[in-house]
Write an enzyme that holds these catalytic residues in place. Sequence first.
Site, mmCIF file in Angstrom:
data_model
loop_
_atom_site.group_PDB
_atom_site.id
_atom_site.type_symbol
_atom_site.label_atom_id
_atom_site.label_comp_id
_atom_site.label_asym_id
_atom_site.label_seq_id
_atom_site.Cartn_x
_atom_site.Cartn_y
_atom_site.Cartn_z
ATOM 1 N N ASN A 188 8.825 0.704 2.719
ATOM 2 C CA ASN A 188 7.682 1.411 2.154
ATOM 3 C C ASN A 188 8.171 1.968 0.814
ATOM 4 O OD1 ASN A 188 5.663 3.242 1.479
ATOM 5 N ND2 ASN A 188 5.564 4.208 3.503
ATOM 6 N N LYS A 202 11.123 4.424 1.827
ATOM 7 C CA LYS A 202 11.287 4.716 3.247
ATOM 8 C C LYS A 202 11.497 3.394 3.956
ATOM 9 C CE LYS A 202 8.169 8.715 3.204
ATOM 10 N NZ LYS A 202 6.843 9.215 3.568
ATOM 11 N N ARG A 252 4.981 -2.459 2.826
ATOM 12 C CA ARG A 252 3.732 -1.756 2.560
ATOM 13 C C ARG A 252 3.276 -2.117 1.148
ATOM 14 N NH1 ARG A 252 2.599 4.503 1.043
ATOM 15 N NH2 ARG A 252 0.334 4.394 1.156
ATOM 16 N N HIS A 287 -4.383 4.197 2.540
ATOM 17 C CA HIS A 287 -3.762 4.786 3.741
ATOM 18 C C HIS A 287 -4.308 4.157 5.021
ATOM 19 C CE1 HIS A 287 -3.155 8.622 1.146
ATOM 20 N NE2 HIS A 287 -1.988 8.021 1.250
ATOM 21 N N LEU A 325 -2.964 13.834 5.064
ATOM 22 C CA LEU A 325 -2.604 14.751 3.983
ATOM 23 C C LEU A 325 -1.109 14.637 3.725
ATOM 24 C CD1 LEU A 325 -4.528 17.915 5.335
ATOM 25 C CD2 LEU A 325 -5.453 16.052 3.924
ATOM 26 N N GLY A 326 -0.735 13.773 2.796
ATOM 27 C CA GLY A 326 0.671 13.643 2.411
ATOM 28 C C GLY A 326 0.777 14.044 0.961
ATOM 29 N N ARG A 345 -2.420 14.505 -7.976
ATOM 30 C CA ARG A 345 -3.682 13.845 -8.377
ATOM 31 C C ARG A 345 -4.864 14.769 -8.166
ATOM 32 N NH1 ARG A 345 -2.582 8.769 -4.583
ATOM 33 N NH2 ARG A 345 -0.394 9.385 -4.485
ATOM 34 N N ARG A 357 5.194 23.488 0.410
ATOM 35 C CA ARG A 357 6.111 24.574 0.790
ATOM 36 C C ARG A 357 6.341 25.513 -0.384
ATOM 37 N NH1 ARG A 357 10.000 20.113 3.436
ATOM 38 N NH2 ARG A 357 9.020 19.027 1.688
ATOM 39 N N VAL A 386 1.712 17.037 5.010
ATOM 40 C CA VAL A 386 1.018 18.328 5.024
ATOM 41 C C VAL A 386 0.270 18.502 6.349
ATOM 42 C CG1 VAL A 386 -0.690 19.774 3.861
ATOM 43 C CG2 VAL A 386 0.781 18.250 2.508
ATOM 44 N N GLU A 432 0.804 17.337 9.276
ATOM 45 C CA GLU A 432 1.650 17.557 10.455
ATOM 46 C C GLU A 432 2.394 18.884 10.413
ATOM 47 O OE1 GLU A 432 4.196 14.050 10.627
ATOM 48 O OE2 GLU A 432 2.423 12.788 10.311
ATOM 49 N N ASN A 433 2.714 19.332 9.186
ATOM 50 C CA ASN A 433 3.643 20.463 9.061
ATOM 51 C C ASN A 433 3.028 21.769 8.619
ATOM 52 O OD1 ASN A 433 6.171 19.086 9.686
ATOM 53 N ND2 ASN A 433 5.743 17.911 7.830
ATOM 54 N N GLU A 492 3.514 4.907 9.769
ATOM 55 C CA GLU A 492 3.110 3.707 9.033
ATOM 56 C C GLU A 492 4.138 2.593 9.198
ATOM 57 O OE1 GLU A 492 2.674 6.355 5.571
ATOM 58 O OE2 GLU A 492 0.974 5.111 4.943
HETATM 59 N N1 LIG Z 1 7.257 22.042 6.402
HETATM 60 C C1 LIG Z 1 6.278 21.709 5.546
HETATM 61 N N2 LIG Z 1 5.291 22.582 5.288
HETATM 62 C C2 LIG Z 1 4.296 22.284 4.437
HETATM 63 N N3 LIG Z 1 4.188 21.110 3.800
HETATM 64 C C3 LIG Z 1 5.133 20.197 4.011
HETATM 65 C C4 LIG Z 1 6.226 20.432 4.888
HETATM 66 N N4 LIG Z 1 7.009 19.326 4.903
HETATM 67 C C5 LIG Z 1 6.416 18.448 4.047
HETATM 68 N N5 LIG Z 1 5.307 18.958 3.539
HETATM 69 C C6 LIG Z 1 4.387 18.344 2.556
HETATM 70 O O1 LIG Z 1 4.335 16.931 2.806
HETATM 71 C C7 LIG Z 1 4.417 16.241 1.556
HETATM 72 C C8 LIG Z 1 4.986 14.842 1.770
HETATM 73 O O2 LIG Z 1 4.187 14.168 2.679
HETATM 74 P P1 LIG Z 1 4.430 12.631 3.040
HETATM 75 O O3 LIG Z 1 3.404 12.238 4.023
HETATM 76 O O4 LIG Z 1 5.851 12.426 3.408
HETATM 77 O O5 LIG Z 1 4.083 12.016 1.624
HETATM 78 P P2 LIG Z 1 4.377 10.599 0.969
HETATM 79 O O6 LIG Z 1 4.440 9.593 2.090
HETATM 80 O O7 LIG Z 1 3.186 10.396 0.087
HETATM 81 O O8 LIG Z 1 5.659 10.737 0.206
HETATM 82 C C9 LIG Z 1 5.265 17.141 0.687
HETATM 83 O O9 LIG Z 1 4.996 16.930 -0.668
HETATM 84 C C10 LIG Z 1 4.832 18.533 1.124
HETATM 85 O O10 LIG Z 1 3.715 18.964 0.365
HETATM 86 C C1 LIG Z 2 -2.235 5.354 -1.395
HETATM 87 C C2 LIG Z 2 -1.407 6.576 -1.536
HETATM 88 O O1 LIG Z 2 -1.843 7.539 -2.116
HETATM 89 O O2 LIG Z 2 -0.176 6.536 -0.978
HETATM 90 P P1 LIG Z 2 0.885 7.740 -0.958
HETATM 91 O O3 LIG Z 2 0.253 8.842 -0.181
HETATM 92 O O4 LIG Z 2 2.088 7.154 -0.265
HETATM 93 O O5 LIG Z 2 1.119 8.126 -2.390
HETATM 94 MG MG LIG Z 3 2.744 8.392 2.529
#
Ligand SMILES: Nc1ncnc2c1ncn2[C@@H]1O[C@H](COP(=O)(O)OP(=O)(O)O)[C@@H](O)[C@H]1O
Ligand SMILES: CC(=O)OP(=O)(O)O
Ligand SMILES: [Mg+2]
Length: 373
Positions: free
Chosen positions: A8, A15, A67, A156, A185-186, A217, A260, A307, A309-310, A360
């Site tokens: 990924n 990842k 991915r 997603h 929410l990532g 974004r 965080r 976000v 999950e955490n 994923e």
């Molecule tokens: N313990 C936590 N508390 C709050 N937010 C968190 C925590 N751990 C991670 N996050 C949030 O999750 C985001 C990353 O999410 P993730 O799904 O791994 O994103 P991506 O796959 O797009 O890199 C971080 O930028 C942060 O905002």
């Molecule tokens: C499509 C997309 O926004 O992917 P990511 O959350 O990994 O940036």
């Molecule tokens: Mg992601």
Amino acid sequence: MGMALVLNCGSSSVKYQVVDTTVDEPLAVGLVERVTDHSEAIRQIIDSLSEPGSGVDLKQLTVVGHRVVQGGAEFSAPTIIDDDVEREIAKLSTLAPLHNPPNLAGITAARQAFPQLPHVAIFDTAFHSTLPEAAYTYAIDRRVAKEHGVRRYGFHGTSHSYVSRETARLMGRPVEDLSMIVLHLGNGASAAAIQGGRSVDTSMGLTPLEGLVMGTRSGDIDPAVTLHLARTAGMTIDEVDALLNRRSGMLGLTGYSDMRDVWRTAEEGSHEARLGLDVYCRRIRGYVGQYYAQLGHLDAVVFTAGVGENDDGVRLESLAGLTELGIEIDPDRNAGRKKQPTLVSTDASRIQVWVVPTNEEREIALQSIAAVS
Ligand SMILES: Nc1ncnc2c1ncn2[C@@H]1O[C@H](COP(=O)(O)OP(=O)(O)O)[C@@H](O)[C@H]1O
Ligand SMILES: CC(=O)OP(=O)(O)O
Ligand SMILES: [Mg+2]
């Protein structure tokens, strides 16, 4: 049956997982951060997996799964990668500028490292190929839209698909009978309305810029903001692109893209950080209301990704005040980070609220193995 290496490749990280279908847990899982050169990152991953004691025998691999974020109208199923497919993915880069180029760099490097193995692309857009026409159509001149492929694709999808099926399993009901809203929410973030296991609406559009507020974004804005900045601030198209994709969202509002840091500074009294959280959660609440209305009936709201999950604060605040709509979080059940699927609504809540960790990479592994079996 088979064994897959899954990559990924994100804009700044890679990842990976090694998944054997006969084993629940991955044989290896990892993350290389601050990646500037994807060939180098993939070489590092292969080196570390080749070490004795890594727990992985790379000779057992049957497939490499990748991915790919934007599949456009061309790709709506797992696709075995050849040079033509690589070229098509490259052409779609303008519709996912932060994502398809690194995805492609990973594919090129991995095909060089494992030329004897089949490589499969799993597209974020694929799960949303079921969107009804009215959900994916933008209200612009339809000839212009058709000529330039301007429509909503949604992203997603691998996560929305996995999490919705997993939630149905946890609820003990067939996914065909359920209507749910999944909030991924990532760093990137999107909402999806899922009816009977099919995506019927989603918040990302032509590109992964539309919809929810994200790490960097903007999500939804009046498209005239772009025109205004070009006309009155003299910004170029590329400058506006960089502004909206890389310097907006939580980073633009608060100076931090990681939740965080945003919470920490909000707790230290920063008005900007507190406002950023309010804008972020208000947008989520708006999409929940919108999709509830589109679905007409709702069984579950599900939070997933970094976000989702955490961050118990985001979960609580984004669904606050919805008791009359049948959505009520239990603050005690909700508290803390969730490494396991957790029901976080009250017993009185008509609509269940779940936190279901996404995976994923495992989903990409299973789909890739199935594609070559
Ligand atoms: N313990 C936590 N508390 C709050 N937010 C968190 C925590 N751990 C991670 N996050 C949030 O999750 C985001 C990353 O999410 P993730 O799904 O791994 O994103 P991506 O796959 O797009 O890199 C971080 O930028 C942060 O905002
Ligand atoms: C499509 C997309 O926004 O992917 P990511 O959350 O990994 O940036
Ligand atoms: Mg992601």
